[in-house]
Design a protein around this motif. Sequence first.
Motif, PDB file in Angstrom:
ATOM      1  N   ASP A   1      16.354  -3.266 -22.557  1.00 19.74           N
ATOM      2  CA  ASP A   1      17.122  -4.502 -22.479  1.00 19.74           C
ATOM      3  C   ASP A   1      16.878  -5.142 -21.115  1.00 19.74           C
ATOM      4  N   THR A   2      15.924  -6.069 -21.069  1.00 19.28           N
ATOM      5  CA  THR A   2      15.596  -6.687 -19.776  1.00 19.28           C
ATOM      6  C   THR A   2      16.711  -7.604 -19.290  1.00 19.28           C
ATOM      7  N   ASP A   3      17.560  -8.093 -20.209  1.00 17.93           N
ATOM      8  CA  ASP A   3      18.673  -8.943 -19.781  1.00 17.93           C
ATOM      9  C   ASP A   3      19.608  -8.196 -18.845  1.00 17.93           C
ATOM     10  N   SER A   4      19.875  -6.938 -19.146  1.00 19.53           N
ATOM     11  CA  SER A   4      20.753  -6.130 -18.303  1.00 19.53           C
ATOM     12  C   SER A   4      20.127  -5.925 -16.923  1.00 19.53           C
ATOM     13  N   ALA A   5      18.828  -5.622 -16.888  1.00 21.31           N
ATOM     14  CA  ALA A   5      18.142  -5.442 -15.607  1.00 21.31           C
ATOM     15  C   ALA A   5      18.124  -6.761 -14.834  1.00 21.31           C
ATOM     16  N   GLN A   6      17.925  -7.867 -15.537  1.00 19.94           N
ATOM     17  CA  GLN A   6      17.952  -9.181 -14.883  1.00 19.94           C
ATOM     18  C   GLN A   6      19.332  -9.444 -14.273  1.00 19.94           C
ATOM     19  N   ASP A   7      20.388  -9.125 -15.032  1.00 23.12           N
ATOM     20  CA  ASP A   7      21.754  -9.342 -14.544  1.00 23.12           C
ATOM     21  C   ASP A   7      22.030  -8.522 -13.286  1.00 23.12           C
ATOM     22  N   LEU A   8      21.626  -7.254 -13.310  1.00 23.91           N
ATOM     23  CA  LEU A   8      21.868  -6.393 -12.153  1.00 23.91           C
ATOM     24  C   LEU A   8      21.051  -6.847 -10.941  1.00 23.91           C
ATOM     25  N   ALA A   9      19.834  -7.310 -11.182  1.00 27.08           N
ATOM     26  CA  ALA A   9      19.021  -7.831 -10.075  1.00 27.08           C
ATOM     27  C   ALA A   9      19.683  -9.083  -9.501  1.00 27.08           C
ATOM     28  N   GLN A  10      20.177  -9.928 -10.380  1.00 24.67           N
ATOM     29  CA  GLN A  10      20.855 -11.144  -9.926  1.00 24.67           C
ATOM     30  C   GLN A  10      22.081 -10.789  -9.090  1.00 24.67           C
ATOM     31  N   ASP A  11      22.862  -9.807  -9.556  1.00 22.88           N
ATOM     32  CA  ASP A  11      24.042  -9.362  -8.808  1.00 22.88           C
ATOM     33  C   ASP A  11      23.641  -8.827  -7.433  1.00 22.88           C
ATOM     34  N   THR A  12      22.513  -8.146  -7.367  1.00 26.42           N
ATOM     35  CA  THR A  12      22.029  -7.611  -6.093  1.00 26.42           C
ATOM     36  C   THR A  12      21.739  -8.752  -5.119  1.00 26.42           C
ATOM     37  N   PHE A  13      21.040  -9.766  -5.593  1.00 21.80           N
ATOM     38  CA  PHE A  13      20.721 -10.888  -4.721  1.00 21.80           C
ATOM     39  C   PHE A  13      21.963 -11.696  -4.358  1.00 21.80           C
ATOM     40  N   ILE A  14      22.935 -11.738  -5.245  1.00 18.77           N
ATOM     41  CA  ILE A  14      24.192 -12.425  -4.910  1.00 18.77           C
ATOM     42  C   ILE A  14      24.884 -11.718  -3.764  1.00 18.77           C
ATOM     43  N   ARG A  15      24.835 -10.383  -3.765  1.00 21.57           N
ATOM     44  CA  ARG A  15      25.411  -9.632  -2.638  1.00 21.57           C
ATOM     45  C   ARG A  15      24.730 -10.041  -1.334  1.00 21.57           C
ATOM     46  N   LEU A  16      23.431 -10.202  -1.392  1.00 17.28           N
ATOM     47  CA  LEU A  16      22.682 -10.601  -0.205  1.00 17.28           C
ATOM     48  C   LEU A  16      22.999 -12.044   0.170  1.00 17.28           C
ATOM     49  N   LEU A  17      23.127 -12.889  -0.823  1.00 16.97           N
ATOM     50  CA  LEU A  17      23.420 -14.307  -0.578  1.00 16.97           C
ATOM     51  C   LEU A  17      24.738 -14.478   0.168  1.00 16.97           C
ATOM     52  N   ASN A  18      25.677 -13.584  -0.086  1.00 19.26           N
ATOM     53  CA  ASN A  18      26.973 -13.646   0.582  1.00 19.26           C
ATOM     54  C   ASN A  18      26.934 -13.147   2.022  1.00 19.26           C
ATOM     55  N   LYS A  19      25.800 -12.627   2.460  1.00 19.90           N
ATOM     56  CA  LYS A  19      25.643 -12.134   3.837  1.00 19.90           C
ATOM     57  C   LYS A  19      24.527 -12.937   4.500  1.00 19.90           C
ATOM     58  N   THR A  20      24.810 -14.190   4.793  1.00 20.58           N
ATOM     59  CA  THR A  20      23.771 -15.121   5.243  1.00 20.58           C
ATOM     60  C   THR A  20      23.021 -14.672   6.491  1.00 20.58           C
ATOM     61  N   SER A  21      23.649 -13.966   7.372  1.00 14.86           N
ATOM     62  CA  SER A  21      22.967 -13.571   8.610  1.00 14.86           C
ATOM     63  C   SER A  21      22.076 -12.356   8.402  1.00 14.86           C
ATOM     64  N   LEU A  22      22.092 -11.785   7.229  1.00 15.85           N
ATOM     65  CA  LEU A  22      21.409 -10.521   7.003  1.00 15.85           C
ATOM     66  C   LEU A  22      19.922 -10.655   6.681  1.00 15.85           C
ATOM     67  N   TYR A  23      19.492 -11.722   6.008  1.00 11.68           N
ATOM     68  CA  TYR A  23      18.099 -11.762   5.535  1.00 11.68           C
ATOM     69  C   TYR A  23      17.087 -11.614   6.653  1.00 11.68           C
ATOM     70  N   SER A  24      17.343 -12.290   7.761  1.00 10.35           N
ATOM     71  CA  SER A  24      16.367 -12.241   8.855  1.00 10.35           C
ATOM     72  C   SER A  24      16.374 -10.882   9.556  1.00 10.35           C
ATOM     73  N   GLU A  25      17.436 -10.113   9.393  1.00  7.39           N
ATOM     74  CA  GLU A  25      17.549  -8.832  10.084  1.00  7.39           C
ATOM     75  C   GLU A  25      17.050  -7.651   9.254  1.00  7.39           C
ATOM     76  N   ILE A  26      16.817  -7.859   7.971  1.00  6.44           N
ATOM     77  CA  ILE A  26      16.386  -6.754   7.105  1.00  6.44           C
ATOM     78  C   ILE A  26      14.942  -6.408   7.424  1.00  6.44           C
ATOM     79  N   ARG A  27      14.737  -5.192   7.880  1.00  3.07           N
ATOM     80  CA  ARG A  27      13.389  -4.742   8.222  1.00  3.07           C
ATOM     81  C   ARG A  27      12.657  -4.209   6.990  1.00  3.07           C
ATOM     82  N   SER A  28      13.397  -3.633   6.077  1.00  2.00           N
ATOM     83  CA  SER A  28      12.797  -3.074   4.865  1.00  2.00           C
ATOM     84  C   SER A  28      13.560  -3.613   3.651  1.00  2.00           C
TER      85      SER A  28
END
Length: 172
Positions: free
Chosen positions: A34-61
Amino acid sequence: MTRNTANSVGFNTLYQEHHEWLVRWIARRTYSTDTDSAQDLAQDTFIRLLNKTSLYSEIRSPRAWLTKVAGNLVTDDIRRKILEKNYVDFLESMPETAYFSPEEQFQLLRLLEQIDRLLSGLRPIEKTAFLMVRLDGLSYKEVAKQLDVSLSSIEKYIAKAMFECYTLTYSD
């Protein structure tokens, strides 16, 4: 370039470079077709990142960070699905006259999810002992006998579970 523009570009780049990979990673971890479920979880992951705006530039890995967050979301999703399956099995075992209304079913499922989150920090034996005492109404002595541990161990397990529930409920 303003800080918001830089953050937006950083997020977009991160998303474009890692989204498809993350969806495949999640699908492999969940053994799901079920790729829809994997898509949803990936989207949720990026939403977590989106809520931490100062984090993207600091992520080394980025992939390590994404797999950590996605792994936690996969665990939560699996836990929720197990709870839902057990709940449906419970409902199917009940006589029709004892069925709950849809609203009561929804509230009960949410309550079960909250309880599961409260107990997620416990070892399985501690969680089992706590549930046997609180839900099944067994005495500490009966639980100790069934789990083949000492009475003092059960007392410690229950105390730890109660402390965990109290701390998580009143920590804010």
